[in-house]
Enzyme design. Structure first.
Site, mmCIF file in Angstrom:
data_model
loop_
_atom_site.group_PDB
_atom_site.id
_atom_site.type_symbol
_atom_site.label_atom_id
_atom_site.label_comp_id
_atom_site.label_asym_id
_atom_site.label_seq_id
_atom_site.Cartn_x
_atom_site.Cartn_y
_atom_site.Cartn_z
ATOM 1 N N GLY A 264 36.932 47.751 43.018
ATOM 2 C CA GLY A 264 36.841 46.344 43.369
ATOM 3 C C GLY A 264 36.218 45.465 42.310
ATOM 4 N N ASP A 267 38.743 43.109 40.699
ATOM 5 C CA ASP A 267 39.140 42.028 41.599
ATOM 6 C C ASP A 267 38.056 40.951 41.655
ATOM 7 O OD1 ASP A 267 41.351 43.645 42.208
ATOM 8 O OD2 ASP A 267 40.267 44.616 43.841
#
Length: 322
Positions: A264, A267
């Site tokens: 993540g 992102d």
């Protein structure tokens, strides 16, 4: 540039094992969610940027969880509930309390049935930015067509197109992905890639290492920008990131932290960059916030849970421009 951001892609239910990673009868698994595009949307929402996530989920309990969690983070949700396909799942296995392996269970998922009919054209036309990743086209012909339609709508209405290569080798082989990703990268105004992803887009091959020096990253960013994007950004992990914009290379480093979970982080990086872009800030400031968010996510477990709010970011020293 000011305005909202729209993104489109799959979010799955995320099951996480206990710290030891062993599963036996009666073992409790932590249930959450995760998806590249929704992770970006959550980052934007936490930085006070209006954003919308478009997708399909199954007409099931996991689909309801996905929608509830993303909406609960302040993201507008536009989804079609599919009663003929399930919400995808992924299993994160821990060893010694740290991520060890992630398995995906997304074949024939609801999101793999995305099509141009799922593209909300008025929403994209009125947005400042459309953000897409290379994960969605890897899900099948329908999702690829949806991505291409979204780009066409954005182009027709002057909406900036952001594209993160985000190549998933488990979804499609390099030789199939490379020409598609290169075509989508060339259609973007703002392009993000890691060192290996840059090589795949530029040379059609996956290199032996995903690491690069700042100079190598700058060279890759310059070559990526020559494909058509106004700005190309190469993410360099612990070395920060480098952008090519207007013929200039701009590098911003990252703070050193103890890495707990890198899933993540890319992102969050993109979300941070887009948030500052939407606020009209410079490329250097965009990179500073992007690296700050990516660093923050690496320091805690979870795909998006560690993304700071604007107030938390201001209270930290993570986003120092240098």
């Amino acid at each position: 540039m000011t305005g909202s951001v729209v993104t489109l892609g799959e979010t799955m239910a995320l099951l996480t094992t206990p710290p030891a990673g062993r599963i036996t009868g009666g073992t409790g698994l932590t249930v959450g969610i995760g998806g590249a595009e929704s992770n970006v949307a959550i980052a934007l929402a936490r930085l006070d940027v209006p954003c919308t996530w478009i997708s399909r989920v199954g007409d099931d309990a996991l689909g309801a969880l996905v929608v509830k969690e993303i909406r609960g983070e302040g993201v507008d949700v536009v989804v079609r509930r599919d009663d003929a396909a399930p919400t995808g799942m992924m299993l994160k296995e821990l060893r010694g309390g740290r991520p060890w392996r992630v398995r995906y269970y997304r074949r024939d998922s609801a999101a793999s049935r995305l099509s141009p009919d799922d593209v909300d054209e008025p929403l994209i036309a009125s947005a400042a930015v459309l953000h897409l990743t290379g994960i969605t086209p890897a899900l099948g012909p329908g999702p690829l067509a949806a991505v291409e339609r979204a780009i066409a709508v954005a182009r027709a209405h002057g909406t900036l197109v952001s594209f993160d290569v985000n190549h998933r080798r488990s979804l499609w082989p390099d030789e199939v992905a490379a020409p598609v990703l290169a075509r989508l990268a060339a259609a973007a105004d703002l392009l993000f890639a890691g060192p290996a992803e840059a090589t795949l887009v530029l040379d059609g091959r996956w290199p032996s290492s995903d690491e690069a020096t700042v100079a190598e990253g700058a060279a890759s960013a310059a070559r990526l920008a020559s494909l058509g994007p106004t700005t190309a950004v190469v993410k360099l992990g612990a070395l920060g990131a480098v952008a090519r914009d207007g013929g200039e290379s701009i590098h911003v480093g990252a703070r050193a932290v103890e890495v707990v979970d890198t899933v993540g982080a890319g992102d969050a990086f993109v979300g941070g960059y887009l948030a500052e872009l939407a606020a009209g800030r410079s490329v250097r400031e965009c990179l500073a916030t992007a690296t700050a968010l990516g660093t923050a996510v690496c320091a805690v477990p979870g795909d998006w849970e560690g993304i700071p709010t604007r107030a938390e970011l201001a209270a930290s020293d993570l986003a120092v421009v240098r």
